[in-house]
Motif scaffolding. Structure first.
Motif, PDB file in Angstrom:
ATOM      1  N   ALA A   9       0.832  -1.204   0.000  1.00  0.00           N
ATOM      2  CA  ALA A   9       0.000   0.000   0.000  1.00  0.00           C
ATOM      3  C   ALA A   9       0.866   1.254   0.000  1.00  0.00           C
ATOM      4  CB  ALA A   9      -0.927  -0.001   1.219  1.00  0.00           C
ATOM      5  N   TYR A  10       1.927   1.244   0.801  1.00  0.00           N
ATOM      6  CA  TYR A  10       2.834   2.400   0.832  1.00  0.00           C
ATOM      7  C   TYR A  10       3.586   2.550  -0.492  1.00  0.00           C
ATOM      8  CZ  TYR A  10       2.116   2.856   5.872  1.00  0.00           C
ATOM      9  OH  TYR A  10       1.565   3.054   7.109  1.00  0.00           O
ATOM     10  N   VAL A  11       4.086   1.446  -1.007  1.00  0.00           N
ATOM     11  CA  VAL A  11       4.850   1.499  -2.243  1.00  0.00           C
ATOM     12  C   VAL A  11       3.955   1.883  -3.413  1.00  0.00           C
ATOM     13  CG1 VAL A  11       6.161   0.074  -3.883  1.00  0.00           C
ATOM     14  CG2 VAL A  11       6.632  -0.083  -1.442  1.00  0.00           C
ATOM     15  N   ALA A  12       2.695   1.473  -3.391  1.00  0.00           N
ATOM     16  CA  ALA A  12       1.771   1.850  -4.458  1.00  0.00           C
ATOM     17  C   ALA A  12       1.626   3.363  -4.532  1.00  0.00           C
ATOM     18  CB  ALA A  12       0.404   1.199  -4.225  1.00  0.00           C
ATOM     19  N   GLU A  13       1.561   4.026  -3.385  1.00  0.00           N
ATOM     20  CA  GLU A  13       1.457   5.483  -3.387  1.00  0.00           C
ATOM     21  C   GLU A  13       2.740   6.130  -3.885  1.00  0.00           C
ATOM     22  OE1 GLU A  13      -1.505   7.570  -2.439  1.00  0.00           O
ATOM     23  OE2 GLU A  13      -1.903   5.623  -3.356  1.00  0.00           O
ATOM     24  N   VAL A  14       3.872   5.519  -3.597  1.00  0.00           N
ATOM     25  CA  VAL A  14       5.141   6.037  -4.111  1.00  0.00           C
ATOM     26  C   VAL A  14       5.171   5.948  -5.630  1.00  0.00           C
ATOM     27  CG1 VAL A  14       7.641   5.682  -4.155  1.00  0.00           C
ATOM     28  CG2 VAL A  14       6.405   5.533  -1.995  1.00  0.00           C
ATOM     29  N   PHE A  15       4.784   4.793  -6.154  1.00  0.00           N
ATOM     30  CA  PHE A  15       4.740   4.625  -7.611  1.00  0.00           C
ATOM     31  C   PHE A  15       3.722   5.565  -8.252  1.00  0.00           C
ATOM     32  CE2 PHE A  15       6.557   0.144  -7.197  1.00  0.00           C
ATOM     33  CZ  PHE A  15       7.760   0.497  -7.777  1.00  0.00           C
ATOM     34  N   ARG A  16       2.573   5.714  -7.616  1.00  0.00           N
ATOM     35  CA  ARG A  16       1.543   6.585  -8.183  1.00  0.00           C
ATOM     36  C   ARG A  16       2.021   8.032  -8.253  1.00  0.00           C
ATOM     37  NH1 ARG A  16      -3.096   9.638  -6.591  1.00  0.00           N
ATOM     38  NH2 ARG A  16      -2.533   9.407  -4.388  1.00  0.00           N
ATOM     39  N   ALA A  17       2.714   8.471  -7.203  1.00  0.00           N
ATOM     40  CA  ALA A  17       3.265   9.824  -7.230  1.00  0.00           C
ATOM     41  C   ALA A  17       4.268   9.982  -8.363  1.00  0.00           C
ATOM     42  CB  ALA A  17       3.918  10.143  -5.888  1.00  0.00           C
ATOM     43  N   GLY A  18       5.070   8.941  -8.597  1.00  0.00           N
ATOM     44  CA  GLY A  18       6.029   9.005  -9.696  1.00  0.00           C
ATOM     45  C   GLY A  18       5.352   9.050 -11.049  1.00  0.00           C
ATOM     46  N   ILE A  19       4.298   8.249 -11.223  1.00  0.00           N
ATOM     47  CA  ILE A  19       3.578   8.234 -12.495  1.00  0.00           C
ATOM     48  C   ILE A  19       2.931   9.591 -12.758  1.00  0.00           C
ATOM     49  CG2 ILE A  19       1.595   7.225 -13.697  1.00  0.00           C
ATOM     50  CD1 ILE A  19       2.262   4.573 -12.300  1.00  0.00           C
ATOM     51  N   GLU A  20       2.321  10.167 -11.737  1.00  0.00           N
ATOM     52  CA  GLU A  20       1.647  11.451 -11.917  1.00  0.00           C
ATOM     53  C   GLU A  20       2.626  12.613 -12.056  1.00  0.00           C
ATOM     54  OE1 GLU A  20      -1.072  11.809  -8.694  1.00  0.00           O
ATOM     55  OE2 GLU A  20      -2.529  10.396  -9.575  1.00  0.00           O
ATOM     56  N   SER A  21       3.897  12.397 -11.674  1.00  0.00           N
ATOM     57  CA  SER A  21       4.879  13.469 -11.826  1.00  0.00           C
ATOM     58  C   SER A  21       5.378  13.595 -13.266  1.00  0.00           C
ATOM     59  CB  SER A  21       6.075  13.224 -10.892  1.00  0.00           C
ATOM     60  OG  SER A  21       6.849  12.107 -11.328  1.00  0.00           O
ATOM     61  N   VAL A  22       5.140  12.576 -14.087  1.00  0.00           N
ATOM     62  CA  VAL A  22       5.544  12.641 -15.490  1.00  0.00           C
ATOM     63  C   VAL A  22       4.573  13.549 -16.236  1.00  0.00           C
ATOM     64  CG1 VAL A  22       5.946  11.301 -17.592  1.00  0.00           C
ATOM     65  CG2 VAL A  22       6.547  10.339 -15.369  1.00  0.00           C
ATOM     66  N   HIS A  23       5.104  14.518 -16.933  1.00  0.00           N
ATOM     67  CA  HIS A  23       4.251  15.500 -17.606  1.00  0.00           C
ATOM     68  C   HIS A  23       3.376  14.823 -18.664  1.00  0.00           C
ATOM     69  CE1 HIS A  23       3.072  19.173 -19.758  1.00  0.00           C
ATOM     70  NE2 HIS A  23       3.377  19.801 -18.636  1.00  0.00           N
ATOM     71  N   PRO A  24       2.121  15.249 -18.766  1.00  0.00           N
ATOM     72  CA  PRO A  24       1.228  14.634 -19.774  1.00  0.00           C
ATOM     73  C   PRO A  24       1.749  14.736 -21.199  1.00  0.00           C
ATOM     74  CG  PRO A  24      -0.034  15.942 -18.201  1.00  0.00           C
ATOM     75  CD  PRO A  24       1.409  16.198 -17.900  1.00  0.00           C
ATOM     76  N   SER A  25       2.594  15.726 -21.465  1.00  0.00           N
ATOM     77  CA  SER A  25       3.137  15.851 -22.816  1.00  0.00           C
ATOM     78  C   SER A  25       3.990  14.648 -23.201  1.00  0.00           C
ATOM     79  CB  SER A  25       3.961  17.135 -22.938  1.00  0.00           C
ATOM     80  OG  SER A  25       5.080  17.105 -22.061  1.00  0.00           O
ATOM     81  N   GLN A  26       4.588  13.971 -22.215  1.00  0.00           N
ATOM     82  CA  GLN A  26       5.372  12.782 -22.510  1.00  0.00           C
ATOM     83  C   GLN A  26       4.482  11.671 -23.075  1.00  0.00           C
ATOM     84  OE1 GLN A  26       8.836  12.324 -21.879  1.00  0.00           O
ATOM     85  NE2 GLN A  26       8.848  14.546 -21.607  1.00  0.00           N
ATOM     86  N   ARG A  27       3.343  11.487 -22.441  1.00  0.00           N
ATOM     87  CA  ARG A  27       2.404  10.478 -22.930  1.00  0.00           C
ATOM     88  C   ARG A  27       1.830  10.873 -24.288  1.00  0.00           C
ATOM     89  NH1 ARG A  27      -0.668   6.795 -19.641  1.00  0.00           N
ATOM     90  NH2 ARG A  27       0.010   8.001 -17.821  1.00  0.00           N
ATOM     91  N   ALA A  28       1.533  12.171 -24.448  1.00  0.00           N
ATOM     92  CA  ALA A  28       0.977  12.632 -25.718  1.00  0.00           C
ATOM     93  C   ALA A  28       1.989  12.474 -26.849  1.00  0.00           C
ATOM     94  CB  ALA A  28       0.553  14.101 -25.587  1.00  0.00           C
ATOM     95  N   ALA A  29       3.265  12.764 -26.563  1.00  0.00           N
ATOM     96  CA  ALA A  29       4.297  12.605 -27.584  1.00  0.00           C
ATOM     97  C   ALA A  29       4.441  11.141 -27.975  1.00  0.00           C
ATOM     98  CB  ALA A  29       5.622  13.155 -27.071  1.00  0.00           C
TER      99      ALA A  29
END
Length: 308
Positions: free
Chosen positions: A186-206
C-alpha cells in the motif's frame, strides 16, 4: 597571472588564475600563486573543520559516557543489558535467526514492488470503465496504510489459522510475510503513483503521436521515468521493511528477534535483545547510506539539468 576585470584575457592565460604555456608534449597548465593560495586556504579550512568536528564528537561522547556510568542504577543495568557472557551466547543464535529475516526481506521486497506497481497502475487508469478498479485500489491503499502493521500481523498470523480453511497454510513465516506484503504494498503503491503522476502529460501525448498505444506509452515512456524519480523513497521503504521483518516473531517464527526472546525467557537477562538490535542496525546502516548517496546524486543531476 592576474587579470584585471573588464580587460581582455592575455594570450596564454585563462580566467582561473593560471597560465597556459607551450611544452614539448603540447600545452601545459601552470596555476598562478593566487590560485595555489586559495587551494591551500581551502585545505586548511577543511582540516580545521575536521579537527573541530572530531573534538566536539569526543567531548560529547565522553560526557554521555560519564553521565551513564555514574548513574545510580548503572551497575544493575550493565549486568542486565550489557552482559558479555549472554552476548556471546546469544550472537550465534541471533545470526542463525537473521537468515530468516533476510529471506523474508528478499521475497517480500520483490512481492511488494510487483503488487505496489499493479495497484499504482490501477489507480492511474483513465476512463469511466475503470472506475470500480480505481475505487478498489484506493480503498486498498487507504485501509492498509491506516491499519497498524502489528495489528495486521496479528489478524493474518493468528486469525487465518483459526478459520481452518482447507488448503490454506498455517505457517507463521508465510502468513507473516503475507501481512508484511499487504501493508508495504500500500505504501509502495502510493510512491509509484506519485512518480507516475509526476511525469508530464506531454510525454504520454508525444508517445501516442509516435504511434504507441496507451499500454506501450505507459510501459516504455511513463514507467521508466516514474521509477527513476522514486528510487530514494522506494529504498527508504525497503529499509523499513528490513527492520519490520522482525515482527513476524509474534506468530512464533524463530527469527533473530525470537531467538533473542527465547534466551531472555530462559535467563531473564535482556542482553540478547541488545545483540539482536545491534545486528539489525549493522544490517540497516549500509542500506541507509546507499539511499542517502542515491538521493544526493539525483539532487545533483536535477540541479545540473541532467536526466533523472
Amino acid at each position: 597571472m592576474t587579470v584585471v576585470k573588464g580587460e581582455p584575457v592575455p594570450e596564454g592565460a585563462d580566467d582561473t588564475g593560471g597560465m597556459t604555456v607551450g611544452g614539448p608534449d603540447g600545452d601545459g597548465y601552470v596555476p598562478s600563486e593566487r590560485r595555489l593560495a586559495r587551494e591551500r586556504h581551502r585545505r586548511a579550512r577543511a582540516r580545521r573543520a575536521t579537527a573541530i568536528a572530531a573534538v566536539s564528537t569526543l567531548v560529547t561522547a565522553a560526557l554521555l559516557y560519564l553521565v551513564v556510568v555514574n548513574a545510580p542504577g548503572w551497575p544493575r543495568t550493565k549486568e542486565t543489558f550489557f552482559s558479555a557472557h549472554y552476548a556471546r551466547e546469544a550472537l550465534p543464535k541471533v545470526l542463525e535467526g537473521l537468515w530468516l529475516n533476510l529471506r523474508l526481506l528478499l521475497v517480500c521486497g520483490a512481492a511488494v514492488l510487483v503488487l505496489g506497481m499493479l495497484i499504482a497502475i490501477a489507480r492511474t487508469l483513465r476512463g469511466p470503465v475503470f472506475f470500480p478498479l480505481r475505487v478498489l485500489a484506493a480503498a486498498y491503499t487507504d485501509f492498509f496504510r491506516g491499519l497498524p502493521l502489528i495489528i495486521n500481523l496479528m489478524i493474518v498470523v493468528l486469525g487465518v489459522p483459526a478459520l481452518r480453511l482447507q488448503g490454506v497454510t498455517v505457517d507463521p513465516v508465510l502468513l507473516g510475510g503475507t501481512a508484511l506484503t499487504l501493508t508495504y504494498s500500500a505504501y509502495v503503491a502510493e510512491v509509484f503513483r506519485a512518480g507516475i503522476e509526476s511525469v508530464h502529460p506531454s510525454q504520454r501525448a508525444a508517445a501516442r503521436s509516435l504511434g504507441l498505444t496507451s499500454r506501450q506509452a505507459l510501459r516504455h515512456v511513463v514507467l521508466p521515468q516514474a521509477v527513476r524519480r522514486q528510487v530514494p523513497p522506494l529504498l527508504n521503504d525497503l529499509v523499513s521493511l528490513q527492520k519490520d521483518t522482525g515482527l513476524v516473531s509474534i506468530g512464533g517464527a524463530v527469527d533473530a528477534v525470537r531467538a533473542a526472546d527465547i534466551i531472555v525467557g530462559r535467563s531473564l537477562n535482556y542482553t540478547p535483545y541488545i545483540v539482536a538490535g545491534l545486528v539489525f542496525v549493522a544490517l540497516t546502516i549500509p542500506m541507509t547510506r546507499f539511499t542517502d548517496w542515491v538521493t544526493a546524486r539525483m539532487d545533483r543531476q536535477r540541479a545540473q539539468g541532467g536526466s533523472l
